[in-house]
Motif scaffolding. Structure first.
Motif, mmCIF file in Angstrom:
data_model
loop_
_atom_site.group_PDB
_atom_site.id
_atom_site.type_symbol
_atom_site.label_atom_id
_atom_site.label_comp_id
_atom_site.label_asym_id
_atom_site.label_seq_id
_atom_site.Cartn_x
_atom_site.Cartn_y
_atom_site.Cartn_z
ATOM 1 N N TRP A 11 33.243 31.001 46.124
ATOM 2 C CA TRP A 11 34.126 32.126 46.444
ATOM 3 C C TRP A 11 34.260 32.274 47.957
ATOM 4 C CZ3 TRP A 11 35.028 36.562 49.011
ATOM 5 C CH2 TRP A 11 36.036 37.391 48.536
ATOM 6 N N THR B 121 44.735 35.751 43.744
ATOM 7 C CA THR B 121 44.922 35.404 42.336
ATOM 8 C C THR B 121 44.446 33.982 42.072
ATOM 9 O OG1 THR B 121 46.804 36.927 42.158
ATOM 10 C CG2 THR B 121 46.611 35.230 40.469
ATOM 11 N N ALA C 97 40.749 34.034 42.026
ATOM 12 C CA ALA C 97 40.296 34.668 40.781
ATOM 13 C C ALA C 97 40.268 33.689 39.627
ATOM 14 C CB ALA C 97 41.189 35.856 40.447
ATOM 15 N N ASP D 34 37.229 31.463 40.166
ATOM 16 C CA ASP D 34 35.996 32.231 40.028
ATOM 17 C C ASP D 34 35.699 32.549 38.561
ATOM 18 O OD1 ASP D 34 33.920 34.060 41.542
ATOM 19 O OD2 ASP D 34 34.843 35.353 40.023
ATOM 20 N N THR D 35 36.704 32.993 37.824
ATOM 21 C CA THR D 35 36.507 33.356 36.416
ATOM 22 C C THR D 35 36.112 32.133 35.604
ATOM 23 O OG1 THR D 35 38.162 35.112 36.657
ATOM 24 C CG2 THR D 35 37.568 34.463 34.420
ATOM 25 N N VAL E 23 40.436 41.736 37.354
ATOM 26 C CA VAL E 23 39.780 40.460 37.598
ATOM 27 C C VAL E 23 40.756 39.465 38.218
ATOM 28 C CG1 VAL E 23 38.772 38.446 36.458
ATOM 29 C CG2 VAL E 23 38.049 40.748 35.783
ATOM 30 N N THR E 24 41.948 39.382 37.671
ATOM 31 C CA THR E 24 42.894 38.340 38.081
ATOM 32 C C THR E 24 43.496 38.575 39.451
ATOM 33 O OG1 THR E 24 43.429 37.746 35.800
ATOM 34 C CG2 THR E 24 45.089 37.227 37.450
ATOM 35 N N GLY F 77 38.819 37.786 41.279
ATOM 36 C CA GLY F 77 37.900 37.329 40.250
ATOM 37 C C GLY F 77 36.768 38.295 39.972
ATOM 38 N N CYS G 12 42.182 37.007 31.061
ATOM 39 C CA CYS G 12 41.854 38.137 31.931
ATOM 40 C C CYS G 12 41.264 39.283 31.129
ATOM 41 C CB CYS G 12 43.099 38.612 32.685
ATOM 42 S SG CYS G 12 42.777 40.020 33.776
#
Length: 402
Positions: free
Chosen positions: A67, A84, A87, A90-91, A286-287, A291, A321
């Motif tokens: 990140w 975004t 994210a 990361d997710t 989150v998105t 993230g 998401c």
């Protein structure tokens, strides 16, 4: 556990979604949502051309370092496209880490703080009577919280009014739809909706409303004061949030709780709002907020100041998401409420998932990881379709916030 492959998948099962799928050398996969409504290909290209080459060969377990590498390692920081894209990566890495541990993701975030997630549905109608009836439909299905929106006489394309029941899909193909807006008509009309809803159903459920950034601070303050008798759970996005200090004026005039933040990309977008207690619910996602790693920072700051979560959860974000949001919602101590619009059957087929709705609550999947995946064969059946969100103009032809 090195990263061997990074795929960026764009699919449109009724709406465009961008999904990151990461595969490690030992065969573990993780998915992340990188959808930016109306600018999907900007994120997809950023990921494919600029981010993917940086990830191949990196240790998938080093989520924080990755990140920081993608955020601090880039001279041009923040912004919706960059955050975004981060994210999505990361997710997907959190999904992999939880799968490697063999546990649902929320276990890696500290375990359960609650057993289920309170959500709100979206009642709508072309008239107040139609919206009141639609609120009843949600209550009959067990919802304990309902957002109410109704068309405003004299306007064209009032925000939140669609034709698809649970879902409100404002994006459309072709050039952006131009809608007509009258603040005066809205301010005169909106309180009568809440009066009608409370008169019909009483106060034994939570009532919400989205202004969608359309008022000046003093107009928003007046609306907040006018609707106090109807005890709204929150008034969402009453004024544009670029100027965080604007919410101070709203706060000085009303006790109606305020929610904002679905368009925020970083903790700096809401730092003043939180530390000065100018809002009650932070709606960062989150998105769009970098993230799980970065959203947790925002929510940890919010916890210190009594601000609770209320994450955006409309169908402009994919089930990936929503699944990630539910794991965060489950773990954090300062959860408030979760927006929920069921996706279409086509979207659910592309994104098989384990989360479920029952009796006004969502329950995260119990499978290792996020509990959601992407069916690449099904995704290929729905190619990208250019689509734009509407724009709004006043009666004199000038642009207004949509």
């Amino acid at each position: 556990m090195r990263i061997a492959e990074v795929k960026v998948i764009v699919t449109s099962p009724g709406r465009n979604f961008v999904t990151v799928k990461i595969t490690t050398e030992d065969g573990l996969t993780g998915v992340g949502d990188a959808t930016l409504n109306g600018r999907e290909l900007a994120v997809a290209t950023y990921l494919t051309e600029h981010v993917r080459p940086l990830l191949l060969g990196r240790d998938a377990r080093r989520i924080e370092d990755t990140w920081q590498y993608l955020y601090r390692g880039a001279y041009w920081r923040r912004g919706p496209v960059t955050m975004t894209a981060i994210a999505g990566i990361d997710t997907a890495l959190w999904d992999i880490k939880a799968k490697a541990a063999g546990v649902p993701l929320y276990e890696l975030l500290g375990g359960r703080s609650r057993d289920r997630i309170l959500v709100y549905g979206h009642a709508q109608g072309a008239t107040i009577d139609e919206t009141v009836a639609d609120v009843g439909r949600f209550l009959d299905r067990g919802y304990r919280a309902v957002r109410a929106q109704t068309a405003v006489p004299g306007t064209q394309g009032t925000y939140g009014i669609g034709s698809d029941g649970d879902r409100y899909e404002p994006a459309s193909s072709g050039l952006p739809e131009e809608t007509l807006w009258s603040t005066a008509d809205y301010l005169a009309h909106a309180p009568t909706l809440f009066a009608a809803v409370r008169d019909k159903y009483g106060f034994d459920f939570h009532l919400l409303h989205d202004v969608h950034h359309r008022l000046t601070p003093i107009e928003a303050a007046g609306l907040g004061k006018a609707v106090e008798p109807y005890r709204l759970f929150c008034l969402e996005d009453p004024t544009p949030a670029e100027d965080q200090s604007a919410f101070r004026l709203v706060r000085q005039h009303t006790t109606t709780p305020i929610a904002t933040g679905e368009v925020f990309n970083s903790i700096f977008d809401c730092q003043q709002l939180i530390t000065e207690r100018l809002i009650d619910y932070i709606r960062a996602t989150v998105t769009h907020a970098g993230g799980i790693t970065h959203l947790r920072r925002i929510l940890a700051l919010a916890e210190l100041y009594g601000v609770r979560s209320g994450s955006h959860g409309a169908t402009d974000l994919s089930p990936v998401c929503l699944a990630a949001a539910l794991h965060v919602d489950t773990a954090i101590p300062n959860f408030g409420i979760q927006e929920y619009m069921p996706h279409t059957a086509d979207t659910d087929r592309v994104f098989p998932h384990g989360y479920r709705f029952s009796g006004g609550y969502l329950y995260p999947g119990e499978e290792p990881g996020l509990g959601v995946d992407i069916d690449e064969d099904a995704a290929a059946e729905y190619p990208y379709e250019p689509a734009y969100l509407p724009v709004a103009r006043l009666h004199d032809g000038s642009m207004h916030d949509w």
